[in-house]
Design an enzyme around this catalytic site. Structure first.
Site, PDB file in Angstrom:
ATOM      1  N   GLU A  36      30.329  52.944  65.792  1.00  0.00           N
ATOM      2  CA  GLU A  36      31.276  52.139  66.558  1.00  0.00           C
ATOM      3  C   GLU A  36      31.591  52.827  67.880  1.00  0.00           C
ATOM      4  O   GLU A  36      32.598  52.544  68.498  1.00  0.00           O
ATOM      5  CB  GLU A  36      32.535  51.877  65.739  1.00  0.00           C
ATOM      6  N   GLU A  42      31.809  56.535  75.582  1.00  0.00           N
ATOM      7  CA  GLU A  42      32.257  57.365  74.462  1.00  0.00           C
ATOM      8  C   GLU A  42      31.109  58.256  73.977  1.00  0.00           C
ATOM      9  O   GLU A  42      31.030  58.596  72.808  1.00  0.00           O
ATOM     10  CB  GLU A  42      32.787  56.486  73.336  1.00  0.00           C
TER      11      GLU A  42
END
Length: 152
Positions: free
Chosen positions: A57, A66
């Protein structure tokens, strides 16, 4: 449970706060009883056997903010040959636009850098100056050894 197959499930997380949340889920939610929570960076984990599937995720709002590419490429050592990565690919797009509201909001922050910062927001009143163009594309597992994650 519905497939009657015994699965080994691992939840890997390096954020200490998220690890605590996952451990609480493991203790209090019957759906998590077969999950092993591992406090580690996926790039450094050394499992006893390789995985058939990796689910991540990590995408973030721009597809790479990220460290998704670096982490998923770095995790390929735990994926079996022919294994599946979810997501298997993703592309970030850019488009020039004009927005009085965004301009004034950034200007109100008072720092020159605020006018040069990329903002990820839900746009309401904008004028798109050109069609969106692909910027970065990543595939997992990588089709080439030692993939380049350089974005410059």
């Amino acid at each position: 449970k519905t497939t009657s197959r015994k699965l080994k499930l691992f939840a890997l997380e390096k954020n200490p706060n998220a690890v605590n949340t996952l451990r609480n889920l493991r203790l209090n939610d019957p759906e998590w009883e077969s999950v092993t929570v591992v406090d580690t960076d996926i790039r450094e984990w050394k499992p006893t056997e390789k995985a058939d599937v990796i689910v991540s995720e990590l995408l973030g709002s721009f597809g790479d903010n990220e460290l998704s590419p670096e982490c998923l490429y770095g995790a390929e050592h735990i994926l079996k040959v022919g294994g599946i990565s979810i997501p298997c690919n993703y592309t970030s797009f850019l488009s020039p636009l004009s927005s009085c509201k965004l301009w004034n909001g950034a200007l109100a922050l008072g720092a020159p850098k605020s006018m040069e910062t990329a903002y990820v927001v839900k746009f309401h009143s904008i004028h798109e100056l050109s069609d969106a163009q692909p910027c970065f594309t990543y595939e997992h597992p990588s089709p080439t050894p030692n993939p380049d994650c350089d974005r410059h």
